[in-house]
Design a protein around this motif. Structure first.
Motif, PDB file in Angstrom:
ATOM      1  N   THR A   4       8.424   0.725  10.148  1.00  0.00           N
ATOM      2  CA  THR A   4       7.878  -0.219   9.180  1.00  0.00           C
ATOM      3  C   THR A   4       6.789   0.405   8.330  1.00  0.00           C
ATOM      4  O   THR A   4       6.552  -0.024   7.208  1.00  0.00           O
ATOM      5  CB  THR A   4       7.312  -1.456   9.904  1.00  0.00           C
ATOM      6  OG1 THR A   4       6.328  -1.016  10.857  1.00  0.00           O
ATOM      7  CG2 THR A   4       8.419  -2.191  10.642  1.00  0.00           C
ATOM      8  N   GLY A   5       6.094   1.389   8.860  1.00  0.00           N
ATOM      9  CA  GLY A   5       5.028   2.013   8.106  1.00  0.00           C
ATOM     10  C   GLY A   5       5.495   3.267   7.406  1.00  0.00           C
ATOM     11  O   GLY A   5       6.557   3.809   7.704  1.00  0.00           O
ATOM     12  N   PRO A   6       4.705   3.749   6.446  1.00  0.00           N
ATOM     13  CA  PRO A   6       5.064   4.994   5.774  1.00  0.00           C
ATOM     14  C   PRO A   6       4.873   6.177   6.701  1.00  0.00           C
ATOM     15  O   PRO A   6       4.147   6.096   7.689  1.00  0.00           O
ATOM     16  CB  PRO A   6       4.086   5.037   4.590  1.00  0.00           C
ATOM     17  CG  PRO A   6       2.903   4.252   5.065  1.00  0.00           C
ATOM     18  CD  PRO A   6       3.448   3.176   5.952  1.00  0.00           C
ATOM     19  N   ASP A  17       1.633   4.715   1.225  1.00  0.00           N
ATOM     20  CA  ASP A  17       2.554   4.547   0.101  1.00  0.00           C
ATOM     21  C   ASP A  17       2.033   5.217  -1.167  1.00  0.00           C
ATOM     22  O   ASP A  17       2.807   5.766  -1.954  1.00  0.00           O
ATOM     23  CB  ASP A  17       2.797   3.056  -0.165  1.00  0.00           C
ATOM     24  CG  ASP A  17       3.774   2.445   0.832  1.00  0.00           C
ATOM     25  OD1 ASP A  17       4.594   3.187   1.395  1.00  0.00           O
ATOM     26  OD2 ASP A  17       3.707   1.220   1.045  1.00  0.00           O
ATOM     27  N   ILE A  18       0.732   5.181  -1.365  1.00  0.00           N
ATOM     28  CA  ILE A  18       0.147   5.831  -2.544  1.00  0.00           C
ATOM     29  C   ILE A  18       0.305   7.344  -2.446  1.00  0.00           C
ATOM     30  O   ILE A  18       0.648   8.014  -3.425  1.00  0.00           O
ATOM     31  CB  ILE A  18      -1.332   5.427  -2.707  1.00  0.00           C
ATOM     32  CG1 ILE A  18      -1.434   3.948  -3.103  1.00  0.00           C
ATOM     33  CG2 ILE A  18      -2.008   6.300  -3.762  1.00  0.00           C
ATOM     34  CD1 ILE A  18      -2.843   3.410  -3.128  1.00  0.00           C
ATOM     35  N   CYS A  19       0.083   7.884  -1.254  1.00  0.00           N
ATOM     36  CA  CYS A  19       0.285   9.333  -1.057  1.00  0.00           C
ATOM     37  C   CYS A  19       1.749   9.700  -1.265  1.00  0.00           C
ATOM     38  O   CYS A  19       2.064  10.724  -1.881  1.00  0.00           O
ATOM     39  CB  CYS A  19      -0.162   9.734   0.340  1.00  0.00           C
ATOM     40  SG  CYS A  19      -1.952   9.751   0.565  1.00  0.00           S
ATOM     41  N   ALA A  20       2.645   8.858  -0.757  1.00  0.00           N
ATOM     42  CA  ALA A  20       4.074   9.092  -0.944  1.00  0.00           C
ATOM     43  C   ALA A  20       4.434   9.031  -2.426  1.00  0.00           C
ATOM     44  O   ALA A  20       5.260   9.816  -2.904  1.00  0.00           O
ATOM     45  CB  ALA A  20       4.883   8.056  -0.158  1.00  0.00           C
ATOM     46  N   PRO A  66      12.181   7.945   2.566  1.00  0.00           N
ATOM     47  CA  PRO A  66      11.596   7.797   3.906  1.00  0.00           C
ATOM     48  C   PRO A  66      10.080   7.975   3.957  1.00  0.00           C
ATOM     49  O   PRO A  66       9.447   7.588   4.954  1.00  0.00           O
ATOM     50  CB  PRO A  66      12.303   8.904   4.716  1.00  0.00           C
ATOM     51  CG  PRO A  66      13.604   9.084   4.032  1.00  0.00           C
ATOM     52  CD  PRO A  66      13.280   8.937   2.571  1.00  0.00           C
ATOM     53  N   LEU A  67       9.492   8.547   2.909  1.00  0.00           N
ATOM     54  CA  LEU A  67       8.034   8.708   2.894  1.00  0.00           C
ATOM     55  C   LEU A  67       7.314   7.371   2.762  1.00  0.00           C
ATOM     56  O   LEU A  67       6.148   7.247   3.147  1.00  0.00           O
ATOM     57  CB  LEU A  67       7.617   9.605   1.722  1.00  0.00           C
ATOM     58  CG  LEU A  67       8.074  11.067   1.751  1.00  0.00           C
ATOM     59  CD1 LEU A  67       7.737  11.750   0.426  1.00  0.00           C
ATOM     60  CD2 LEU A  67       7.439  11.808   2.916  1.00  0.00           C
ATOM     61  N   PHE A  68       7.994   6.364   2.216  1.00  0.00           N
ATOM     62  CA  PHE A  68       7.374   5.073   1.931  1.00  0.00           C
ATOM     63  C   PHE A  68       7.548   4.105   3.098  1.00  0.00           C
ATOM     64  O   PHE A  68       8.344   4.334   4.009  1.00  0.00           O
ATOM     65  CB  PHE A  68       7.988   4.469   0.659  1.00  0.00           C
ATOM     66  CG  PHE A  68       7.741   5.266  -0.585  1.00  0.00           C
ATOM     67  CD1 PHE A  68       6.661   4.971  -1.414  1.00  0.00           C
ATOM     68  CD2 PHE A  68       8.578   6.317  -0.931  1.00  0.00           C
ATOM     69  CE1 PHE A  68       6.433   5.711  -2.568  1.00  0.00           C
ATOM     70  CE2 PHE A  68       8.359   7.053  -2.086  1.00  0.00           C
ATOM     71  CZ  PHE A  68       7.275   6.755  -2.897  1.00  0.00           C
TER      72      PHE A  68
END
Length: 249
Positions: A4-6, A17-20, A66-68
């Motif tokens: 569920t989390g990035p 999510d911002i880093c992704a 998948p990063l998000f």
């Protein structure tokens, strides 16, 4: 069970999510810059250069999903990348922004006005698939893989080996349509396995058969004269989403 989390900062989804987003945006910019440079230097034929970008942009973008985080937040933030390109393409296509390298890498004939047709449909389709279907839906996989890998390969193979034309549309060839169905299907299977590693989808024979059906149908739609008249960057994803909804629901 899908995460569920990035992948980055799983304890703080927004920061992750911002880093992704930053990493994915950098990947997209590097890819666009690469093909703008090859177009500027004339390394590839202009049509081939455009189709190589057509194939790779959406597929590389999906590799980064998948990063998000899962759910609407991750989907919407990821969709910022194609949305930024929608704005860029719109401004260039309307003549509000001059970017000869982008025009050369994305247009058929070097006319900036071409960008508000095919290239615009292309990035809008990817953005909508990302936002509304995201990585847990085989519909998104089918639509983007047939649009990118399928349609792009059809043009490349069709130009080189497409001597035998389709009777109902002499602009298309049997070789191109077969290549489209094959490439779209193989790419779809590849992403099924890729996303299944993260628990986003569960690979199965039913899903495999569904991808084959959607890829063949998309190739038939792309070969129809109506797709030539409208634009296959619009008709192919619409057909993939429509049939995918019937097959995978």
């Amino acid at each position: 069970m899908a995460a569920t989390g990035p992948m980055l900062f799983p304890g703080t989804p927004l920061a992750g999510d911002i880093c992704a987003l930053v990493l994915t945006m950098c990947s997209a910019l590097c890819l666009l810059q690469f093909f703008e440079e090859t177009a500027r230097r004339g390394i590839f034929d202009q049509k081939l250069n455009r189709k190589l970008l057509h194939i790779t942009f959406g597929l590389v973008f999906m590799l980064c999903w998948p990063l998000f985080s899962s759910g609407s937040q991750g989907a919407v933030i990821a969709a910022i990348i194609p949305s930024v390109n929608i704005v860029k393409v719109l401004f260039i296509g309307l003549g509000l922004l001059k970017d000869e390298a982008t025009v050369k890498s994305m247009s058929r004939f070097g006319d900036y006005r071409e960008l508000i047709k095919g290239p615009m449909y292309y990035v809008i389709s990817i953005a909508l698939c990302c936002t509304f279907y995201w990585r847990t839906s085989p519909i998104a996989i089918a639509a983007i893989c047939n649009l990118c890998a399928g349609d792009g390969t059809a043009d490349i193979i069709g130009r080189k080996f497409g001597t035998k034309k389709i009777p109902y549309n002499t602009d298309k060839s049997f070789a191109g349509s077969i290549a489209m169905a094959t490439a779209g299907f193989i790419a779809s299977i590849g992403y099924m396995y890729y996303f299944s590693m993260f628990g986003f989808v569960e690979r199965s024979f039913k899903m495999t058969a569904g991808f084959m059906l959607v890829s063949v149908a998309s190739a038939l739609v792309e070969s129809h004269p109506l797709s030539t008249k409208i634009d296959d960057n619009l008709t192919v994803p619409l057909a993939s989403v429509f049939l995918g909804t019937l097959v995978f629901s």
